[in-house]
Design an enzyme around this catalytic site. Sequence first.
Site, short mmCIF file in Angstrom:
data_model
loop_
_atom_site.label_atom_id
_atom_site.label_comp_id
_atom_site.label_asym_id
_atom_site.label_seq_id
_atom_site.Cartn_x
_atom_site.Cartn_y
_atom_site.Cartn_z
N LYS A 8 11.38 4.54 6.00
CA LYS A 8 10.73 4.46 4.92
C LYS A 8 11.58 5.49 3.82
O LYS A 8 11.96 6.45 4.32
CB LYS A 8 9.40 4.94 4.80
CG LYS A 8 8.48 4.32 3.77
CD LYS A 8 7.87 2.85 3.96
CE LYS A 8 7.39 2.23 2.99
NZ LYS A 8 6.73 1.08 2.91
N GLY A 36 -1.75 -5.59 -7.58
CA GLY A 36 -0.13 -5.40 -7.75
C GLY A 36 0.42 -6.70 -6.86
O GLY A 36 -0.21 -7.70 -7.17
N ASN A 37 1.80 -6.38 -6.83
CA ASN A 37 2.44 -7.67 -5.90
C ASN A 37 1.56 -8.36 -4.92
O ASN A 37 1.19 -9.43 -4.82
CB ASN A 37 3.83 -7.10 -5.67
CG ASN A 37 4.64 -8.06 -4.68
OD1 ASN A 37 4.29 -8.37 -3.61
ND2 ASN A 37 5.77 -8.41 -5.23
N ALA A 38 0.89 -7.47 -3.90
CA ALA A 38 0.73 -7.95 -2.70
C ALA A 38 -0.94 -8.69 -3.23
O ALA A 38 -1.33 -9.58 -2.77
CB ALA A 38 0.12 -6.71 -1.62
N GLY A 39 -1.62 -7.79 -4.05
CA GLY A 39 -2.92 -8.37 -4.25
C GLY A 39 -2.91 -9.58 -5.24
O GLY A 39 -3.75 -10.50 -4.85
#
Length: 418
Positions: A107, A221-224
Amino acid sequence: MTTEKHNPFKMAQQQLDEAAKILGLDAGTHAALREPVRELQVSLPVRMDDGQVRVFKGFRVQYNDARGPTKGGIRFHPDETIDTVRALAAWMTWKTAVVDVPLGGGKGGIICNPKEMSPGELERLSRQYIRQVGRMLGIEKDCPAPDVYTTPQIMAWMMDEFYWQKGYNEPGVITGKPLPVGGSKGRNDATARGGVYCVREAAKVLNIDPKGASFAIQGFGNAGQFAATLMNEILGAKKLIAVSDSRGGVMNRDGIDAEEMVRYKLETGKVEGFPGTTPITNEELLTLDVDILFPSALENSITSKNVGDVKAKIIAELANGPTTPEADEILHKRGAYVIPDFLCNAGGVTVSYFEMVQNSYNFYWELPLVHKRLDEKMTAAFHAVNNMRNSHKVHNRLAAYLVSVQRVAEAMKLRGWV
Ligand code: NAD
């Protein structure tokens, strides 16, 4: 987020310790798995638009590469710390292992606030990061991807900077790229899609009809956002009750149109004020009486302080580290079905792996093939974890750890590391 703060790396180590004990790992293997194999901290001077040079701090952690090159996103965040990056790198190791792709975990991160930076400043910062960290990267070594507040455009700049350093194209060094520069079809919604495939399987296990199930999403955001629309697209689930972002949340008991909500968020940059909804706080969203809760923001959302009020039957952790270990135990005791982060959000890294494969043989798959292969990987991973849960009578996160730690430990043993 709540005020109760956990050091995410300590939390990751604590979770590993528990799994190591049940698996009966020898002390050496356990100790080797508690620490990253390699890490780099860098300072990044960047010329800002006002002509001044500002120095940012960046990190890259390669947690474990026994199963293959390390893989993991780069996060741009003002609260980034080396311990957050270590924890996320550890979780990537368990994530690539649980979906059984031949990669390790890593990461990266930069302490910065991208919301206050111009595109030019972000590009110079991204390129500077690769100038410093590029020596650790490569398709056979370590391959970054997007994470919180990093985008396909940022990946394209980073991939390009790596090209200028090396003198040849190595698109697979970074995934989550835009399609015209070697991205994979289906990468943009892969994290949420993988999570929704897991919710589908969990609903089968729990005998819940997903079509009638209500759900709430913390972090839009992207995932949500993709989770909101894919719940309907894949499962026919229309009862999206509440969503939130860093500014606050909104709810409507009769349901929120997911597509319209995404459009509103993209146009206005917020979820507040969406027509027909009432405002709620992030805390309230977590405790709503819904069938499925998607924590999709940052770490430490569900803690011992608020877990008593969390009512959802399925908690699908699209975010990394949203539930503290104490809260996990309590959720398990009251019978909630937690789909743990590194299983639930593994769709992103799985399609990232597909992207690396396509980059390597320079031949690209159509969308239905990406979806089919992702579904196969996620479904197999879900059931490996669910079977481990049943055979060891442990909660799901621990079951997922047992599956992953066993796989990584086996690779380390076979290579003669421990
Ligand atoms: P993103 O930056 O697109 O979205 C994050 C969202 O969370 C934003 O809408 C932000 O406003 C909101 N948020 C921030 N603080 C909040 C708070 N206190 N309460 C409620 N909302 C808050 O990031 P993302 O890519 O969607 O990632 C979200 C989570 O999912 C992270 O934990 C990330 O590590 C994890 N994840 C993402 C991917 C991916 O492919 N995008 C893959 C695996 C895991």
